[in-house]
Design a protein around this motif. Structure first.
Motif, PDB file in Angstrom:
ATOM      1  N   ARG A  70      20.791  16.832  59.116  1.00 12.68           N
ATOM      2  CA  ARG A  70      20.633  15.892  60.635  1.00 12.68           C
ATOM      3  C   ARG A  70      18.917  15.461  59.561  1.00 12.68           C
ATOM      4  N   ALA A  71      18.553  14.065  59.719  1.00 12.31           N
ATOM      5  CA  ALA A  71      17.537  13.507  59.698  1.00 12.31           C
ATOM      6  C   ALA A  71      15.817  12.985  60.679  1.00 12.31           C
ATOM      7  N   PHE A 173      11.736  13.626  55.293  1.00 10.57           N
ATOM      8  CA  PHE A 173      12.724  14.277  54.396  1.00 10.57           C
ATOM      9  C   PHE A 173      14.295  14.597  55.142  1.00 10.57           C
ATOM     10  N   LEU A 174      15.114  14.967  54.605  1.00 11.22           N
ATOM     11  CA  LEU A 174      16.450  15.649  55.219  1.00 11.22           C
ATOM     12  C   LEU A 174      16.368  17.509  54.907  1.00 11.22           C
ATOM     13  N   TRP A 175      16.834  18.242  55.574  1.00  7.47           N
ATOM     14  CA  TRP A 175      15.967  19.524  55.420  1.00  7.47           C
ATOM     15  C   TRP A 175      18.155  19.940  55.008  1.00  7.47           C
ATOM     16  N   ALA A 184      31.367  17.623  51.746  1.00  8.02           N
ATOM     17  CA  ALA A 184      31.806  17.187  52.503  1.00  8.02           C
ATOM     18  C   ALA A 184      32.235  16.035  52.942  1.00  8.02           C
ATOM     19  N   ILE A 185      31.504  15.378  54.301  1.00  7.60           N
ATOM     20  CA  ILE A 185      31.976  14.689  54.865  1.00  7.60           C
ATOM     21  C   ILE A 185      30.332  13.651  54.887  1.00  7.60           C
ATOM     22  N   CYS A 186      30.359  12.212  53.801  1.00  8.14           N
ATOM     23  CA  CYS A 186      28.966  11.401  54.431  1.00  8.14           C
ATOM     24  C   CYS A 186      29.746  10.547  55.483  1.00  8.14           C
ATOM     25  N   GLU A 187      28.922  11.032  57.180  1.00  7.05           N
ATOM     26  CA  GLU A 187      29.003  10.348  58.540  1.00  7.05           C
ATOM     27  C   GLU A 187      28.567   8.845  58.014  1.00  7.05           C
ATOM     28  N   ALA A 188      26.686   8.546  57.742  1.00 11.93           N
ATOM     29  CA  ALA A 188      25.924   7.748  57.750  1.00 11.93           C
ATOM     30  C   ALA A 188      26.484   6.755  56.820  1.00 11.93           C
ATOM     31  N   GLU A 197      17.681  12.685  64.409  1.00 12.40           N
ATOM     32  CA  GLU A 197      18.978  13.933  64.357  1.00 12.40           C
ATOM     33  C   GLU A 197      20.255  13.856  64.581  1.00 12.40           C
ATOM     34  N   SER A 198      20.480  11.950  64.343  1.00  9.16           N
ATOM     35  CA  SER A 198      22.153  11.824  64.369  1.00  9.16           C
ATOM     36  C   SER A 198      22.575  12.792  62.901  1.00  9.16           C
TER      37      SER A 198
END
Length: 345
Positions: A70-71, A173-175, A184-188, A197-198
């Motif tokens: 989440r970013a 940044f994306l932690w 496994a899955i690209c959501e965005a 935070e999605s």
């Protein structure tokens, strides 16, 4: 008639020769000198050799659940480097919102605040370690100081981040958890609206341990072991649990393991196998199995002409027991000892 008489005489004569030979043999004296039995026929020499307990081991894999990445950024997703089956690269842009890159950064402590000059804490130390891994001249610990400022300024300049002040901004940044597996899955998706935070992506489960199956653990000789799994070498500690993240990552990535290592963190994974041997060989004495008596589990005894000796049986091969002596050892042992016990009940 003459022919029949001749055959009969021959048969009688041959029988006489056989009987005579048998009688003559019984009248011979017993063998003496070098042919006589010697004490060595009843004993076996004790010679020590190196023993590595080479064997194939069943190993139970343990997997963690996949992570949701989440970013803090928000806006329209204008580009994405997310590809299922591939890991996000620390220090490289994972995606962009409203044209502003969001850089993946792999650390062992999640970020929860913006960081600036003078800040201290575990998250600052974690940022330092991540920057050092990326090749920047940054100490592994300390406060937010010039070396961190200069490293972040370099990233902002090279990647064109939204801020260019040398500070650490969560929206840039994306932690990514240290040691995270492939996505496994690209959501965005590109073109979609991304909310702070999605979930941007979900990673696959991670191999976190290989443990010696409990039934086998009771049989192996104690000690650190050299382990080879899918062509990858590692050292399994005496505990029987391999948890070194680097070694596990190499095992999980080995081509030979494709299709065999499967798990999602929720269910028990099928065991795999690996070859192993002791890192430090034991000095053992191979002795005939029949010479070991009063066996209780791995404990037993052997005997010389004058006394008995407690031993530990650490292995067996081709009718020979591999033993270590609990104390002093004799030069020879009896092959068929008469003693019944040498240990206290």
């Amino acid at each position: 008639m003459k022919r029949a008489f001749t055959l009969t005489v021959a048969f009688v004569l041959s029988c006489g020769v056989v009987v005579g030979a048998a009688v003559a043999y019984d009248l011979l004296p017993a063998p003496g000198g070098d042919l006589a039995p010697t004490p060595e026929d009843r004993t076996y020499p004790v010679r020590f050799v190196d023993f590595v307990d080479e064997r194939t081991l069943p190993l139970a894999p343990t997997f963690s659940e996949g992570s949701e990445l989440r970013a803090a950024a928000s806006g329209t997703v204008t580009s994405s480097a997310c590809v299922p089956g591939h890991a996000l690269v620390s220090g490289k842009a994972a995606f962009a919102v409203d044209g502003n890159p969001v850089v993946a950064l792999s650390t062992d402590v999640p970020f929860y605040r913006d960081l600036r000059w003078g800040d201290t804490g575990p998250d600052v130390d974690s940022l330092r370690r991540a920057l050092a891994v990326l090749g920047y001249s940054v100490d592994a610990s300390g406060g937010f100081s010039r070396d961190v400022f200069e490293a972040l300024s370099a990233i902002q300049d090279s990647d064109g981040l939204a801020f260019d002040d040398g500070g650490f901004h969560l929206t840039d940044f994306l932690w990514v958890p240290a040691g995270a597996a492939a996505v496994a899955i690209c959501e965005a998706k590109v073109g979609q609206r991304y909310m702070p935070e999605s979930t941007f992506a979900t990673t696959s489960s991670i191999l976190t341990a290989l443990s010696l199956v409990s039934d086998e653990a009771e049989q192996v000789v104690p000690g650190d072991r050299r382990l080879q799994v899918f062509g990858v070498d590692a050292v399994m500690p005496e505990s029987g649990v391999l948890s070194d993240p680097e070694a596990l990552a190499r095992i999980a990535a080995a081509p030979e393991g494709k299709g065999e290592l499967r798990g999602n963190g929720d269910e028990e994974a099928a065991p795999i196998s690996g070859t192993s041997q002791l890192v430090t060989p034991l000095r053992v004495a191979p002795v005939p199995a029949a010479s070991v008596f009063d066996v209780r589990g791995s404990q037993g005894c052997v005997a010389s002409e004058s006394e008995s000796y407690p031993v530990t049986v650490v292995g067996a091969k081709l009718g020979m027991s591999q033993v270590t002596f609990d104390g002093d050892s004799p030069s020879k042992i009896l092959l068929r000892p008469d003693a019944e016990t040498c240990r206290a009940p």
